[in-house]
Design an enzyme around this catalytic site. Structure first.
Site, short mmCIF file in Angstrom:
data_model
loop_
_atom_site.label_atom_id
_atom_site.label_comp_id
_atom_site.label_asym_id
_atom_site.label_seq_id
_atom_site.Cartn_x
_atom_site.Cartn_y
_atom_site.Cartn_z
N CYS A 1 -36.55 -16.46 34.01
CA CYS A 1 -36.40 -15.98 32.62
C CYS A 1 -37.50 -16.57 31.77
O CYS A 1 -38.65 -16.16 31.90
CB CYS A 1 -35.02 -16.28 32.09
SG CYS A 1 -34.39 -17.93 32.48
N SER A 2 -37.19 -17.51 30.91
CA SER A 2 -38.22 -18.00 30.00
C SER A 2 -37.97 -19.46 29.64
O SER A 2 -38.25 -19.87 28.53
CB SER A 2 -38.27 -17.15 28.74
OG SER A 2 -36.99 -17.12 28.14
N CYS A 3 -37.43 -20.26 30.58
CA CYS A 3 -37.21 -21.67 30.31
C CYS A 3 -38.54 -22.33 29.96
O CYS A 3 -39.56 -22.06 30.59
CB CYS A 3 -36.58 -22.36 31.51
SG CYS A 3 -34.98 -21.64 31.93
N CYS B 1 -41.48 -19.88 34.39
CA CYS B 1 -40.06 -19.75 34.69
C CYS B 1 -39.92 -18.39 35.35
O CYS B 1 -40.01 -17.36 34.68
CB CYS B 1 -39.20 -19.83 33.44
SG CYS B 1 -37.45 -19.54 33.83
FE FE Z 1 -35.79 -19.50 32.29
#
Ligand code: FE
Length: 204
Positions: A112-114, A109
């Site tokens: 971000c951190s999906c 991602c």
């Molecule tokens: Fe994300």
């Protein structure tokens, strides 16, 4: 603030929370106060999230290996297929990526951190790191080799950028020496890193 004269000693100042955390807590308090958020329900949801682990994703992979009909349904509509075997696929749209002899898939991602938390639990720190997010897109083979995964020249690498609206789960190739294995036993071979795609070969 009221005058604070009833002590004869100083308190050390507690370490301050980061601004983002303070904003989050303030927002949560407002939502609870306005009746938009039920704290008990929130605790329940967080508890469920804490229970998730890569074991769930591994069961999906093993089922796909052993059940061609399920694999086909997984390709067409991953969330519905996963729900049909009693695993909660989570709220976000999900696509499965199948590794083959010719193609290797890896997930990131960049924003971000999906991450498919419902199937893999919380993401590892490196997945959230700026270094991984920025570098795997530009130099996927180099980054994969840092994970101990060297891709042969003839294997194409595809990098998939997750978003809040789309999550990915990599289906690694089934190891050859596993004919006749049960879903449970096969799932034991499939780890988190293989389902993110930083690991290609599963050891039997
Ligand atoms: Fe994300």
């Amino acid at each position: 603030m009221m005058p604070h004269d009833h002590h004869d000693h100083d308190h050390p100042a507690p370490p301050a929370l980061p601004p983002a955390a303070r904003r989050l807590l303030a927002l949560r308090a407002l939502l609870v106060e306005a009746g938009h958020l039920d704290p008990a329900r929130l605790a329940e949801v967080l508890h469920v999230i804490d229970q998730r682990s890569p074991r769930l994703g591994a069961l999906v992979v093993a089922r796909a290996w052993t059940d061609p009909d399920f694999a086909e349904r997984l390709r067409k509509d991953a969330r519905t297929a996963i729900a049909s075997i009693g695993i909660d696929p989570g709220p976000a749209p999900l696509v499965v990526l199948e590794n083959t002899a010719e193609v290797h898939n890896v997930v990131v991602c960049t924003l971000c951190s999906c991450y498919p938390r419902a199937l893999l639990g919380p993401p590892p720190d490196w997945y959230k790191s700026r270094a991984y997010r920025a570098r795997v897109v530009r130099w996927p083979r180099a980054v994969l080799s840092e994970f101990g995964t060297s891709l042969p020249e003839q294997v194409a690498v595809r990098v998939h950028d997750s978003t809040a609206d789309l999550r990915y789960l990599v289906i690694p190739e089934r190891p050859a020496a596993t004919t006749g294995w049960s879903v449970e036993r096969l799932a034991g071979l499939v780890g988190r890193d293989a389902m993110i795609g930083v690991q290609r070969t599963l050891s039997v």
